[in-house]
Design an enzyme around this catalytic site. Structure first.
Site, short mmCIF file in Angstrom:
data_model
loop_
_atom_site.label_atom_id
_atom_site.label_comp_id
_atom_site.label_asym_id
_atom_site.label_seq_id
_atom_site.Cartn_x
_atom_site.Cartn_y
_atom_site.Cartn_z
CG ASP A 312 -2.04 0.97 1.17
OD1 ASP A 312 -2.05 1.80 0.26
OD2 ASP A 312 -2.93 0.91 2.04
CG ASP A 313 -0.33 4.88 -0.05
OD1 ASP A 313 -1.05 4.47 -0.97
OD2 ASP A 313 -0.70 5.72 0.78
CB CYS A 351 -6.57 2.79 -1.46
SG CYS A 351 -5.17 3.51 -0.56
CG HIS A 408 -9.90 1.10 1.00
ND1 HIS A 408 -9.40 2.06 0.14
CD2 HIS A 408 -10.38 1.78 2.06
CE1 HIS A 408 -9.55 3.26 0.66
NE2 HIS A 408 -10.16 3.12 1.83
CG ASP A 543 -2.08 0.78 -3.17
OD1 ASP A 543 -0.89 1.18 -3.13
OD2 ASP A 543 -2.94 1.16 -2.34
CG ASN A 544 -1.66 4.13 -4.69
OD1 ASN A 544 -2.77 3.71 -4.34
ND2 ASN A 544 -0.78 4.62 -3.83
#
Length: 737
Positions: A312-313, A351, A408, A543-544
């Site tokens: 995540d991130d 997300c 999410h 995710d990004n």
């Protein structure tokens, strides 16, 4: 009602009501009534939309059609008056029940006479042959001491043993923070009627009694509770299903609130049939692809286990093998033993849409989830029940699927929960971990049940590790599995576990990533310990891009929230010993959406033919048979806004205004191209930092990419434009914890 009052009846003055159109689709449109979160001067007092031309309700045409407005306002007023005049005491059956309710719904319900030979009255205090298929269900009301004198609570207090969905907690006299589903034994209907008693139930989508087909799980009839503390008798005409094998089902899928169900005295004329040892939860009805369940697939021995580890991130430059100053030994070794992509593109820069795209293989707008929840609201958008996920598509091939971690994409709503989207098991946090918003953002869930509140953040990753390792240990070796492990790392809060503090010698964020690396090592070691290493494809990606305040994009410009490469290009590592050659570093452009078609190919499952899958099968690239990207064009969306189109190394940033930006554009991190007056063309081969506009020197490239932008807008939309294959946002009202 909120819309009929102008849509401005929120809980605070000037706040847009939940019943009004989505704020994110209104801001910046020609008739927006919202600016900077406030109602603008001169805004129309209500919203009028032409749903044929504007299904997403982005243009308020209140002032353009005064005649329609007057007629509809009059109709609303009349309907209100009729509703007010028809209100009666709770003894009046609701519309959904009135056609089938018989006799006085409240009187003498304790001497309820069964309509047939089968009766379940729960007078023994037991489930009497019924089975719990999800979560928990409470005890009979009279066995719960804390209920004895609670006259303020809305459940039946006038009878003897009514089964309640409320349960006792260890540290509380009463708790309703759970969900539960119970099913009766299966029986063949031989009579024309069934009957039961029910009370409570203020959320009919989440709290209901149903008669279901015992084989397919299809709901034949259902009703909520009486919306009253007293029991009501419900009697249904079921003559049309005579001869069919059915069962009763009580569903309580709401956590919190005080409208939970109490039930008693189910009866029917029927013949008991042999029931399966474990009744299955209600199956979700799938669209035309339903025939995937009958597909022939490869023998189990030829199907790899599949593990997706989703950070995540995490920035493009946050791993040692991508240029970080600190080592990430496990992931660096995983890359050395497999395939490392230098051009892995996530389909979104935040997300929720990035998760929707990975699991469905479709651009977020096509899958109906280009945004995530509106901050400050107690309602969420979720992945539409008709979308097909990797877990659903692999199920007919014999895969058992586990989702661990951050979901999410809708959780406390029927249809969007992981177990409604094909996963057999779930363990984790539904959303981001925060201390300032919803209570469940610090809570661990197992399947549909909250099992712990106020979880300490440093304990989360070790628990995720334990869950995955145990699943691998317990799973039969001759059956394939799919694990989707979605970490909280490296999203805020940046709180590495105690064992990792100072380990990287590069600060707390690097320590955090070091803990993530260690977690990957736990999973890989479990595969080795159980002789599954050569039979398992492991995929690691993010995710990004990085958050902007922490993390690194390496040579890339921009971060999360932007459509620069730093927002979309992420680490991507694939490892499958003996199948994927070791040490391969590839510049071929891949996307997170490619996982779904790749996995379906490996499992021998055909892709659904009733929808567009944007991902491509990248098997040939991974095994070294091709160095070419399977994608002719890629599209960079920021929420609903198409902001860039890419072909090969040519990337064209499209003109935009600040009003086109999604609401997360207000987050205070460094931005690029918030406003853009003219097309901005870059060549990523020579300008990975996206600094130089070469549009003037390449008019043909600009023309090609502008034409492609026009085409894809017509297909999957843009701000102010609904695409022909764009799924509308889907949301369900959630309970409040």
């Amino acid at each position: 009602p909120a819309q009929s009052d102008g849509g401005f009846t929120g809980s605070k003055p000037g706040q847009h009501a939940w019943g009004g159109a989505a704020v994110t689709t209104l801001v910046g449109t020609p008739n927006s009534d919202i600016e900077d979160g406030e109602i603008i001067p001169g805004a129309p007092p209500a919203q009028l939309y032409d749903l044929k031309a504007d299904r997403n309700q982005t243009k308020n045409v209140y002032y353009e059609h005064p005649d329609v407005t007057q007629k509809m306002a009059a109709a609303i007023k009349k309907a209100k008056q009729e509703a007010d005049s028809s209100k009666s005491p709770a003894t009046k059956p609701r519309a959904a029940e009135s056609a089938n309710a018989g006799g006085s719904p409240l009187a003498k319900y304790d001497i309820f006479e069964p309509v047939g030979n089968l009766r379940y009255s729960f007078e023994s205090g037991e489930l009497d042959g019924w089975k719990i298929t999800e979560g928990k269900l409470g005890e009979p009301v009279t066995t719960v001491p804390s209920l004895t004198n609670r006259k303020d609570l809305p459940f039946a207090r006038h009878g003897s043993h009514h089964l309640s969905s409320l349960v006792e907690g260890n540290d509380k006299p009463l708790t309703d923070l759970q969900t539960g589903v119970v099913q009766s034994p299966a029986f063949k209907l031989t009579g024309d009627k069934v009957a039961f008693l029910v009370a409570g139930g203020y959320h009919e989508k989440d709290l209901f009694v149903a008669l279901v087909d015992a084989d397919s799980g299809e709901v034949l009839m259902k009703t909520g509770g009486s919306k009253d503390p007293r029991m009501r008798r419900i009697e249904w005409d079921v003559s049309k299903w005579k001869g069919q094998t059915v069962r009763f089902e009580v569903v309580d899928r709401i956590t919190g609130g005080w409208g939970h169900l109490n039930v008693d005295d189910f009866s029917a004329q029927g013949e008991l049939v042999s029931a399966p040892s474990k009744p299955e939860p209600k199956a979700r009805k799938m669209p035309a692809k339903a025939d995937v369940s009958t597909q022939a697939s490869r023998p189990a021995a030829e199907k790899p286990n599949i593990v997706v580890i989703f950070a995540d991130d995490l920035g493009y430059g946050d791993l040692g093998c991508y240029g970080a100053k600190y080592p990430t030994p496990v992931l660096d070794q995983m890359a050395a033993e497999g395939f490392r992509s230098t051009d892995m593109i996530s389909a979104a820069n935040v997300c929720t849409p990035s998760r929707a795209a990975l699991l469905t293989g479709r651009y977020p707008s096509r899958a109906g989830l280009p945004t995530y929840r509106i901050r400050g609201k107690k309602e969420h958008y979720g992945l539409h029940p008709d979308e097909l996920t990797i877990a659903e598509l692999l199920k007919p091939a014999g895969y058992r699927s586990l989702a661990v971690g951050k979901w999410h994409i809708g959780f406390l709503m029927e249809g969007a929960h992981p177990m409604d989207q094909g996963f057999d098991e779930y363990f984790g946090l539904p959303y981001n971990y925060t201390t300032s918003h919803d209570p469940w953002n610090q809570a661990i869930f197992r399947d549909r049940e909250m099992i712990e509140e106020n979880v300490k953040f440093p304990t989360i990753t070790p628990r995720y590790n334990e869950e995955v390792v145990q699943f691998i240990k317990d799973h039969p070796k001759d059956e394939p599995f799919f694990i989707y492990m979605a970490h909280q790392i490296a999203h805020t809060p940046i709180v590495p576990g105690k064992a990792f503090l100072g380990k990287s010698k590069e600060g707390k964020y690097a320590d955090f990533v070091t803990e993530l690396d260690h977690s990957v090592g736990q999973v890989l070691q479990a595969l080795r310990d159980h002789d599954l290493d050569d039979d398992t494809l492991v995929v690691f990606l993010a995710d990004n891009g990085h958050h902007g305040k922490v993390g690194s994009g390496g040579p890339l410009a921009g971060s999360k929230y932007t459509t620069m490469e730093g927002g979309h290009r992420v680490p991507g590592i694939f490892r499958w010993p003996g199948k994927i050659p070791a040490g391969k570093v590839s510049d071929a452009t891949l996307t997170s959406m490619d996982l779904l078609p790749l996995f379906c190919d490996l499992a021998g499952v055909e892709l659904p033919k009733d929808r567009t899958i944007d991902g491509k099968n990248i098997r040939n690239v991974l095994v070294g048979q091709s160095d070419e990207s399977p994608h002719e064009f890629l599209y960079y969306y920021n929420g609903f806004n198409l902001q860039a189109v890419r072909k090969g190394n040519w990337k064209l940033h499209l003109p935009r205004t600040a009003a086109d930006q999604p609401y997360w554009g207000a987050v205070s991190v460094k931005r690029s191209f918030v406003k853009l007056d003219q097309p901005f063309l870059v060549n990523l081969e020579t300008d990975i930092g996206e600094k130089y506009n070469v549009a003037a020197d390449n008019p043909e490239v600009v023309s090609t990419l502008l034409n492609e932008a026009k085409r894809i807008r017509a297909e999957i939309g843009d701000v102010g434009q609904t695409g022909s294959d764009q799924r509308a946002l889907w949301r369900n009202e959630l309970s409040k914890l």
